[in-house]
Write a protein that holds these residues in place. Structure first.
Motif, mmCIF file in Angstrom:
data_model
loop_
_atom_site.group_PDB
_atom_site.id
_atom_site.type_symbol
_atom_site.label_atom_id
_atom_site.label_comp_id
_atom_site.label_asym_id
_atom_site.label_seq_id
_atom_site.Cartn_x
_atom_site.Cartn_y
_atom_site.Cartn_z
ATOM 1 N N GLU A 36 -16.089 -8.828 -40.280
ATOM 2 C CA GLU A 36 -15.914 -8.499 -41.695
ATOM 3 C C GLU A 36 -16.824 -7.367 -42.148
ATOM 4 O O GLU A 36 -16.447 -6.576 -43.000
ATOM 5 N N SER A 37 -18.041 -7.331 -41.606
ATOM 6 C CA SER A 37 -18.949 -6.244 -41.979
ATOM 7 C C SER A 37 -20.029 -6.112 -40.923
ATOM 8 O O SER A 37 -20.264 -7.010 -40.120
ATOM 9 N N TRP A 38 -20.701 -4.944 -40.973
ATOM 10 C CA TRP A 38 -21.831 -4.679 -40.079
ATOM 11 C C TRP A 38 -22.771 -3.780 -40.865
ATOM 12 O O TRP A 38 -22.644 -2.567 -40.865
ATOM 13 N N VAL A 42 -26.927 -6.494 -39.347
ATOM 14 C CA VAL A 42 -26.343 -7.836 -39.298
ATOM 15 C C VAL A 42 -24.818 -7.727 -39.248
ATOM 16 O O VAL A 42 -24.206 -7.076 -40.090
ATOM 17 N N LEU A 43 -24.221 -8.378 -38.248
ATOM 18 C CA LEU A 43 -22.765 -8.465 -38.144
ATOM 19 C C LEU A 43 -22.322 -9.750 -38.821
ATOM 20 O O LEU A 43 -22.984 -10.781 -38.680
ATOM 21 N N ARG A 44 -21.224 -9.696 -39.541
ATOM 22 C CA ARG A 44 -20.658 -10.889 -40.166
ATOM 23 C C ARG A 44 -19.257 -11.092 -39.607
ATOM 24 O O ARG A 44 -18.385 -10.249 -39.777
ATOM 25 N N ARG A 46 -15.977 -13.677 -39.339
ATOM 26 C CA ARG A 46 -15.255 -14.795 -39.958
ATOM 27 C C ARG A 46 -14.431 -15.486 -38.878
ATOM 28 O O ARG A 46 -13.507 -14.915 -38.316
ATOM 29 N N LEU A 52 -18.354 -18.273 -41.826
ATOM 30 C CA LEU A 52 -18.888 -16.928 -41.642
ATOM 31 C C LEU A 52 -20.151 -17.018 -40.798
ATOM 32 O O LEU A 52 -21.086 -17.744 -41.138
ATOM 33 N N GLU A 54 -23.332 -15.018 -39.217
ATOM 34 C CA GLU A 54 -24.137 -13.808 -39.316
ATOM 35 C C GLU A 54 -24.936 -13.660 -38.028
ATOM 36 O O GLU A 54 -25.617 -14.585 -37.608
ATOM 37 N N SER A 56 -27.581 -11.134 -35.904
ATOM 38 C CA SER A 56 -28.501 -10.005 -35.883
ATOM 39 C C SER A 56 -28.177 -9.119 -34.683
ATOM 40 O O SER A 56 -27.894 -9.624 -33.589
#
Length: 75
Positions: A36-38, A42-44, A46, A52, A54, A56
């Motif tokens: 979902e994001s980086w 931090v990578l997230r 789903r 979710l 998280e 590192s």
């Protein structure tokens, strides 16, 4: 023969389905899901169950893009 651990994802893969392996105090943990994001190191991710995760960047030891999950059989 040992497996080769490679991080083959970038921030350009946000939105893709990925598999990850990260180092935790007990050993390693895996997570498969949509990146979902980086941001901020931090990578997230789903997961299919909606949780979710998280991760590192420092804990990440392997990651790659994987195909979409196969459809679940109807009951």
């Amino acid at each position: 023969m040992a497996a080769r651990l490679v991080i083959a994802i970038t921030t350009a893969d946000v939105g893709a389905r990925i598999t990850t392996r990260r180092r935790v105090p007990e050993g390693f943990r895996d997570a498969v899901g949509i990146l979902e994001s980086w941001d901020g190191g931090v990578l997230r991710v789903r997961k299919r169950d909606g949780t979710l995760v998280e991760i590192s960047e420092e804990a990440l030891v392997a990651a790659k893009v994987v195909p979409a999950a196969p459809p679940r059989p109807e009951r």
